[in-house]
Scaffold this motif. Structure first.
Motif, PDB file in Angstrom:
ATOM      1  N   GLN A  21       3.588 135.383  51.477  1.00 50.63           N
ATOM      2  CA  GLN A  21       4.747 134.513  51.658  1.00 50.63           C
ATOM      3  C   GLN A  21       4.298 133.065  51.586  1.00 50.63           C
ATOM      4  OE1 GLN A  21       7.974 135.792  54.282  1.00 50.63           O
ATOM      5  NE2 GLN A  21       7.649 133.930  55.481  1.00 50.63           N
ATOM      6  N   ALA A  22       4.992 132.270  50.780  1.00 52.98           N
ATOM      7  CA  ALA A  22       4.642 130.865  50.576  1.00 52.98           C
ATOM      8  C   ALA A  22       5.710 129.988  51.213  1.00 52.98           C
ATOM      9  CB  ALA A  22       4.526 130.560  49.082  1.00 52.98           C
ATOM     10  N   GLU A  23       5.403 129.428  52.377  1.00 57.15           N
ATOM     11  CA  GLU A  23       6.363 128.572  53.069  1.00 57.15           C
ATOM     12  C   GLU A  23       6.117 127.130  52.651  1.00 57.15           C
ATOM     13  OE1 GLU A  23       6.501 129.360  57.233  1.00 57.15           O
ATOM     14  OE2 GLU A  23       7.095 131.450  56.945  1.00 57.15           O
ATOM     15  N   VAL A  24       6.837 126.706  51.617  1.00 58.27           N
ATOM     16  CA  VAL A  24       6.624 125.382  51.045  1.00 58.27           C
ATOM     17  C   VAL A  24       7.298 124.326  51.914  1.00 58.27           C
ATOM     18  CG1 VAL A  24       6.505 126.374  48.725  1.00 58.27           C
ATOM     19  CG2 VAL A  24       8.666 125.420  49.549  1.00 58.27           C
ATOM     20  N   PRO A  25       6.908 123.065  51.742  1.00 59.71           N
ATOM     21  CA  PRO A  25       7.468 121.992  52.585  1.00 59.71           C
ATOM     22  C   PRO A  25       8.946 121.727  52.303  1.00 59.71           C
ATOM     23  CG  PRO A  25       5.413 121.311  51.514  1.00 59.71           C
ATOM     24  CD  PRO A  25       5.857 122.573  50.848  1.00 59.71           C
ATOM     25  N   GLY A  26       9.515 120.861  53.146  1.00 55.29           N
ATOM     26  CA  GLY A  26      10.909 120.474  53.007  1.00 55.29           C
ATOM     27  C   GLY A  26      11.174 119.697  51.729  1.00 55.29           C
ATOM     28  N   ASP A  27      12.430 119.690  51.335  1.00 50.53           N
ATOM     29  CA  ASP A  27      12.862 119.039  50.094  1.00 50.53           C
ATOM     30  C   ASP A  27      12.601 117.533  50.154  1.00 50.53           C
ATOM     31  OD1 ASP A  27      15.128 119.616  47.693  1.00 50.53           O
ATOM     32  OD2 ASP A  27      15.007 117.566  48.411  1.00 50.53           O
TER      33      ASP A  27
END
Length: 451
Positions: A21-27
């Motif tokens: 799972q890749a929890e990328v940063p906020g927009d």
């Protein structure tokens, strides 16, 4: 020498399957706007999920420079105590926006109709980028701008003391220009109208409405017309920033080209004005699915699952899709290199005035790593090698030109190439995706810092 400090050479080695799972940063776009609009309210705006990359942190400091109180809790919650529309104070020092093109252009718009003066600068990359596209329409409000030749930073903006509302047709698809004019219109009397011939990302319009501005959007014969009533009393908000689709593009695309991969990227914002890349990948034959589709904070959101897709085909990307994926063409070209046949990208001249000339940067790097590319002023074609057939192993490090998206794109290329891909400087990645290296390593990538 890099504009961010000492260069950080990196090498991306071919790797096994990417899984997890890749929890990328906020927009990033929403993060910038949350801070700026929060600073233009009276009261406290609370923001969770803010992207804490260098670009957004520069905007946070700029809002402090203009008089807002901006703080961060230990748990990553941000608080912005605003000064109200027209309440910006004159900065005591030069406002340094680092590498943030979005940040500097939106901030110029936000202060342009206040009777203050501010000087802006940035790193070497930002100081080479054109600002006249923003300062020209701001002049219609009565704002003055004095910068270097060709309208480049450092630049001093003298805000209009008696601003007038404007009606402006944006000459090129640019959410930054549109947003700068709308933010300037907040402190102008009457109605400011912005017309765009091609729809661009609409976060500014959505967020202005959310903060209580009176704004309407209409389709007219001239184009998409956005009308904003000036001098509202914006209401502070509680904002949960969705995860950034532009950042999600990298683990998604890497999973598509690395054999055996299966990666889930949760909670990605899928605003229709931002989702062009994912539509394009599916048309190429990518195994990319949306799960748990929902609406959060007025923005469509879903979990993206990407699996290795060895049979992707090159396509002609519709030119009218460019505005919805302009930042994603570099990583799309990496996928195209691993597809079969030609991927044709037209209507993309905006890529030549980003953090770097992204067409030139990608074309040079891809050619050096065994991928054929044709390019012109407003188009380029990547001739796919087929899955697993990109050679890699360029004789010299790929130049990233201080551009975070160029750096991350070539790091992804190296994960699926036959030989490692070496970068001259991966440091700029921190401007938008500070956790890129550990996140990709957690999925199974082999990226090494050299020296």
């Amino acid at each position: 020498m890099s504009g961010h400090g000492t260069p950080i050479p990196m090498t991306s080695h071919p790797c096994g399957p990417l899984n997890g799972q890749a929890e990328v940063p906020g927009d990033k776009s929403i993060s910038h706007r949350s801070l700026i609009l929060g600073a233009m309210c009276i009261g406290e705006t609370v923001v969770t999920g803010l992207l804490e990359g260098e670009d957004v942190l520069a905007t946070a400091q700029a809002m402090r420079d203009f008089g807002a109180e901006v703080t961060r809790d230990d748990d990553g919650t941000w608080h912005v105590h605003g000064v109200g529309v027209g309440g910006f104070a004159e900065p005591e020092t030069v406002v340094d926006c680092g590498n943030a093109g979005t940040g500097v252009r939106l901030i110029m718009g936000a202060m342009a109709t206040s009777p203050i003066t501010a000087t802006f600068t940035g790193d070497a990359s930002l100081n080479s980028r054109p600002m006249a596209r923003v300062t020209d329409p701001l002049a219609l409000f009565g704002t003055q701008a004095v910068g270097r030749t060709d309208g480049r930073l450092p630049m001093t903006i003298v805000g209009a003391r008696e601003p007038v509302p404007v009606r402006y047709t944006v000459p090129m698809p640019s959410a930054q220009v549109k947003s700068a004019v709308l933010l300037a219109g907040l402190n102008a009397p009457g109605e400011t109208v912005v017309i765009e011939k091609e729809a661009t990302r609409d976060h500014t319009e959505r967020m202005l409405e959310g903060f209580g501005a009176e704004i309407r959007v209409e389709e007219t014969e001239e184009g998409r017309a956005i009308t904003l009533k000036g001098r509202p009393e914006l209401q502070p908000q509680v904002i949960a920033v969705p995860r950034d689709p532009s950042s999600a593009a990298f683990p998604v695309c890497a999973a598509l080209i690395v054999p055996g991969s299966d990666v889930l990227v949760p909670g990605i914002g899928l605003n229709p004005t931002r989702a062009g890349l994912f539509d394009t990948l599916r048309e190429m034959g990518a195994d990319l699915t949306y799960e748990n589709e929902r609406v959060e904070g007025g923005e469509p959101v879903a979990d993206l699952r990407a699996r290795f897709s060895p049979n992707m085909k090159g396509i002609e990307v519709p030119p009218d899709r460019a505005a919805s994926m302009i930042d994603e063409y570099p990583i799309l070209s990496v996928v195209a290199a691993n597809a079969t046949g030609d991927t044709v990208m037209r209507g993309v001249k905006e890529l030549r005035v980003k953090e770097s000339d992204r067409i030139e940067a990608m074309a040079r790097g891809l050619r050096a790593n065994g991928v054929a590319v044709e390019d012109g002023e407003d188009w380029w074609i990547v001739k796919g090698c087929g899955a697993g057939n990109v050679a890699g192993g360029a004789n010299a490090p790929v130049e990233t030109f201080l551009d975070h998206r160029i750096a991350m794109s070539f790091l992804c290329l190296g994960m699926a190439s036959q030989a490692p891909v070496v970068l001259d400087d991966g440091g700029p990645v921190a401007t938008s995706f500070p956790i890129f290296e550990p996140l990709m390593a957690g999925l199974g990538a082999d990226i090494r810092r050299e020296g």
